[in-house]
Design an enzyme around this catalytic site. Sequence first.
Site, PDB file in Angstrom:
ATOM      1  N   LYS A 151      48.463  16.110 -54.880  1.00 33.73           N
ATOM      2  CA  LYS A 151      48.986  17.117 -55.493  1.00 33.73           C
ATOM      3  C   LYS A 151      50.205  17.790 -54.888  1.00 33.73           C
ATOM      4  O   LYS A 151      51.317  17.822 -55.513  1.00 33.73           O
ATOM      5  CB  LYS A 151      48.168  18.194 -55.848  1.00 33.73           C
ATOM      6  CG  LYS A 151      46.995  17.905 -57.002  1.00 33.73           C
ATOM      7  CD  LYS A 151      46.225  18.948 -57.452  1.00 33.73           C
ATOM      8  CE  LYS A 151      45.206  18.789 -58.385  1.00 33.73           C
ATOM      9  NZ  LYS A 151      44.357  17.746 -58.122  1.00 33.73           N
ATOM     10  N   LYS A 193      43.597  24.704 -55.106  1.00 37.91           N
ATOM     11  CA  LYS A 193      43.311  23.565 -55.590  1.00 37.91           C
ATOM     12  C   LYS A 193      43.175  22.579 -54.307  1.00 37.91           C
ATOM     13  O   LYS A 193      44.051  22.691 -53.476  1.00 37.91           O
ATOM     14  CB  LYS A 193      44.441  22.901 -56.767  1.00 37.91           C
ATOM     15  CG  LYS A 193      44.252  23.630 -58.094  1.00 37.91           C
ATOM     16  CD  LYS A 193      45.381  22.818 -58.899  1.00 37.91           C
ATOM     17  CE  LYS A 193      45.554  23.052 -60.297  1.00 37.91           C
ATOM     18  NZ  LYS A 193      46.606  22.368 -60.988  1.00 37.91           N
ATOM     19  N   GLY A 199      39.317  16.523 -62.129  1.00 39.06           N
ATOM     20  CA  GLY A 199      37.946  16.935 -62.980  1.00 39.06           C
ATOM     21  C   GLY A 199      37.351  18.255 -62.697  1.00 39.06           C
ATOM     22  O   GLY A 199      36.108  18.549 -62.947  1.00 39.06           O
ATOM     23  N   GLY A 200      38.410  19.202 -62.460  1.00 38.10           N
ATOM     24  CA  GLY A 200      37.934  20.530 -61.894  1.00 38.10           C
ATOM     25  C   GLY A 200      37.143  20.526 -60.747  1.00 38.10           C
ATOM     26  O   GLY A 200      36.989  21.817 -60.246  1.00 38.10           O
ATOM     27  N   HIS A 243      46.086  23.991 -72.120  1.00 39.72           N
ATOM     28  CA  HIS A 243      46.047  22.584 -71.378  1.00 39.72           C
ATOM     29  C   HIS A 243      46.619  21.484 -72.233  1.00 39.72           C
ATOM     30  O   HIS A 243      46.028  20.879 -73.186  1.00 39.72           O
ATOM     31  CB  HIS A 243      44.850  22.353 -70.980  1.00 39.72           C
ATOM     32  CG  HIS A 243      44.797  21.004 -70.307  1.00 39.72           C
ATOM     33  ND1 HIS A 243      43.763  20.847 -69.200  1.00 39.72           N
ATOM     34  CD2 HIS A 243      45.652  19.877 -70.119  1.00 39.72           C
ATOM     35  CE1 HIS A 243      43.867  19.726 -68.658  1.00 39.72           C
ATOM     36  NE2 HIS A 243      44.936  19.052 -69.160  1.00 39.72           N
ATOM     37  N   HIS A 270      35.818  23.596 -66.378  1.00 37.19           N
ATOM     38  CA  HIS A 270      37.156  22.818 -66.229  1.00 37.19           C
ATOM     39  C   HIS A 270      37.115  21.620 -66.692  1.00 37.19           C
ATOM     40  O   HIS A 270      37.983  20.587 -66.197  1.00 37.19           O
ATOM     41  CB  HIS A 270      37.517  22.966 -64.648  1.00 37.19           C
ATOM     42  CG  HIS A 270      37.638  24.497 -64.043  1.00 37.19           C
ATOM     43  ND1 HIS A 270      38.721  25.165 -64.559  1.00 37.19           N
ATOM     44  CD2 HIS A 270      36.936  24.876 -63.073  1.00 37.19           C
ATOM     45  CE1 HIS A 270      38.524  26.555 -63.768  1.00 37.19           C
ATOM     46  NE2 HIS A 270      37.462  26.094 -63.104  1.00 37.19           N
ATOM     47  N   GLU A 310      49.743  16.004 -67.377  1.00 40.07           N
ATOM     48  CA  GLU A 310      49.143  17.197 -67.849  1.00 40.07           C
ATOM     49  C   GLU A 310      49.796  18.200 -67.514  1.00 40.07           C
ATOM     50  O   GLU A 310      50.514  18.614 -66.319  1.00 40.07           O
ATOM     51  CB  GLU A 310      47.869  17.286 -67.087  1.00 40.07           C
ATOM     52  CG  GLU A 310      46.881  16.013 -67.439  1.00 40.07           C
ATOM     53  CD  GLU A 310      45.645  16.446 -67.127  1.00 40.07           C
ATOM     54  OE1 GLU A 310      45.108  17.419 -66.865  1.00 40.07           O
ATOM     55  OE2 GLU A 310      44.704  15.251 -67.270  1.00 40.07           O
ATOM     56  N   ARG A 327      45.954   6.663 -65.214  1.00 35.15           N
ATOM     57  CA  ARG A 327      44.761   5.612 -65.770  1.00 35.15           C
ATOM     58  C   ARG A 327      44.647   6.092 -67.309  1.00 35.15           C
ATOM     59  O   ARG A 327      45.291   6.977 -67.870  1.00 35.15           O
ATOM     60  CB  ARG A 327      43.307   6.044 -65.220  1.00 35.15           C
ATOM     61  CG  ARG A 327      43.185   7.335 -65.195  1.00 35.15           C
ATOM     62  CD  ARG A 327      41.403   7.755 -64.877  1.00 35.15           C
ATOM     63  NE  ARG A 327      41.220   9.089 -64.681  1.00 35.15           N
ATOM     64  CZ  ARG A 327      41.015  10.041 -65.575  1.00 35.15           C
ATOM     65  NH1 ARG A 327      40.944   9.666 -66.799  1.00 35.15           N
ATOM     66  NH2 ARG A 327      40.690  11.229 -65.085  1.00 35.15           N
TER      67      ARG A 327
END
Length: 712
Positions: A151, A193, A199-200, A243, A270, A310, A327
């Site tokens: 990230k 994060k 996936g949360g 989102h 999430h 996203e 993906r």
Amino acid sequence: MSSLICNQMSVLLKVPKRISLFHPTRCASHSVSVKSLDKILIANRGEIACRVMRTAKKLGIRSVAVYSEADKNAMHVALADEAYLIGPPAVSESYLRQDKILKTAKLFGAQAIHPGYGFLSENVEFAEACEKENIIFIGPPATAIRDMGIKSTSKKIMADAGVPIIQGYHGEDQSLEKLRQEAAKIGYPVMIKAVRGGGGKGMRIAMSESEFESQLQSAKTEAMKSFGDQVMLLEKFVENPRHVEVQVFGDRHGNYVYLFERDCSVQRRHQKIIEEAPAPGLTEEVRKSIGEAAVRAARAVNYVGAGTVEFIMDKNLKFYFMEMNTRLQVEHPITEMITGTDLVEWQLRVAAGETLPMKQEELKIRGHAFEARIYAEDPDSGFMPGSGKLLHLKTPTPACDLRIETGVRQGDEVSVHYDPMIAKLVVWSDDRQSALKRTVAALRDYHIVGLSTNIRFLMALASHQSFKAGDVNTDFIPQHQTELFPPRSLSKTSLAQAALVMVASHRMSVAKKVLSTKDSYSPFALNYNLRLNTSASYTLSLADGDSEHKITLTEVDPDKWHVAVDGGDQLKVSDVVLTEESSDKFTVKCCVDNTVSTMTVLLQGNSVHLFTVDGLHSLNIPSPNYLKSATKAGSSFDPVAPMPGLIEKVLVKPGSKVVKGDPLVVMIAMKMEYVIRAARDGVIEKVFYKEGDNVPKGAIVVHLQEGEASQN
């Protein structure tokens, strides 16, 4: 749905074929060669493997499945042209074994590997290994996966590419003091994060400085378990965000398009639960702007294939880059429905070296689509995942406006080893409101017995006024907790209809026995004649949890009944029409006190399942009193497994003294970790399972004897 709309959709789903997959050639204007794809291996399972196989079959490409011992009878194994056992149920020994998957691809002569989503789909090392073995990885280059997978790296790349990013800290200094200082600069609330998260997982929110350290430690612990890395980044937390994600596609010739956006705001833990495309309430200016930003993101990392960018969107429709999933996404079918494309076909063609099948100006939004994820889980217990056998499964009828994406059939097991998703219900219509109505109707027709599901919750969600208005955000479920989880109630009409079905089923069973015997003195024959020629009265009991209902039925005419529920006023029932769907499933339509009502009832042993307008209600025929008084093993204070799973850690041993709240056992099931804690002070007398054991739902894991616990 009119034939006109169906014809329209069938036209939309035809993808222009630029270059055949089956004849190697070279594009005249590019140096990229087009390779032949005759056979592919799908390195995944369940519904995504089945989804890829359907497109492969349409294109005449043979498919190779891999499967674990737990999946030997799975649907994806049956659909594949060839299948190979890859290992034991644990994913670390089967679906994540890169060496076995590559060996299988070479053994069966597969030119390419489709990783689906999850498992190896965003694994840099696997993408590199495929390239080394001269096998096409149907996905982006390893460099793009690496850049977007961290990230902190991706944020810098996006900022340089002119993609809006949110204020935050992505530095190398991970000391507590530095992170605390940066959080103060950003301003609370702060999102914490894991840089390798997804996936949360490894994500926490610190609402104030006082809780920052505990939330940071919690995120680090989860990140280390999930990704083997505990490096964190900090971001300004946007309260009540939406989102919104954009489907992008690139080819090896430098072409890029966006296929519009999806709203995935409604989530639990999430993780997404219902998605729609296009996102409601966006202006055409915002739609174009967010799409072009997603293309800049893809172009910045030389992306190839299907990807999803996203974004977080605030109440003013300002959007900020969150991450890129390198993906195909779970929710890709709704994009296919509104654009008339087959994104898996696009993946295969791009992987073979072809140009994108469509240009940006050719892509238009047509109608609206929803995807509801149907899970084996219990929403009333914090969405606790479950598993078990699908004893009964009936889906809505698939059509051009309705898809069932699944990897299971009636009788299959939803395994404790994998994701608890049963299916994806995908619905399309001309506009949002009609698509939403169609979704609710389809959910009502989705009948599952054998394990808990979220279908009733999805019906409540899709029927909620705020959701119908498109007023959504990522806190939608907790904000509307009361309305989404109303007290369960079962009407007297439904109970009366269930009792009528039970009586009718009994009579039909008796009639069949009469017809099968030639003995005129058979007690079945006598019973049947008695029921035909005289009125009858029945008293039945049905248990709904701890409540027990008494239902008295009196037949006053062949087609008229008086029914009293729990001693109340009699209901007048007439015009009873019973349709036998199967030997144990009936649909009953009747007039109850001048109101016509229809309901489906499934009879299974001592269970009676009612499929009502507000979802499934499961009742039991009560046991006789002498069985009720039988001694129940175990103590009410003995901790039990809340779901089927694997014992990861046993933290106590016989003789251990514990206090209320102490952790006893750590379980792993369906990507979740669950800590079982002591319900009271006491002494551990016995531990029933050891690390590595599988346990069923409801099993007592330790026996706790009352006693004084040590305070040390």
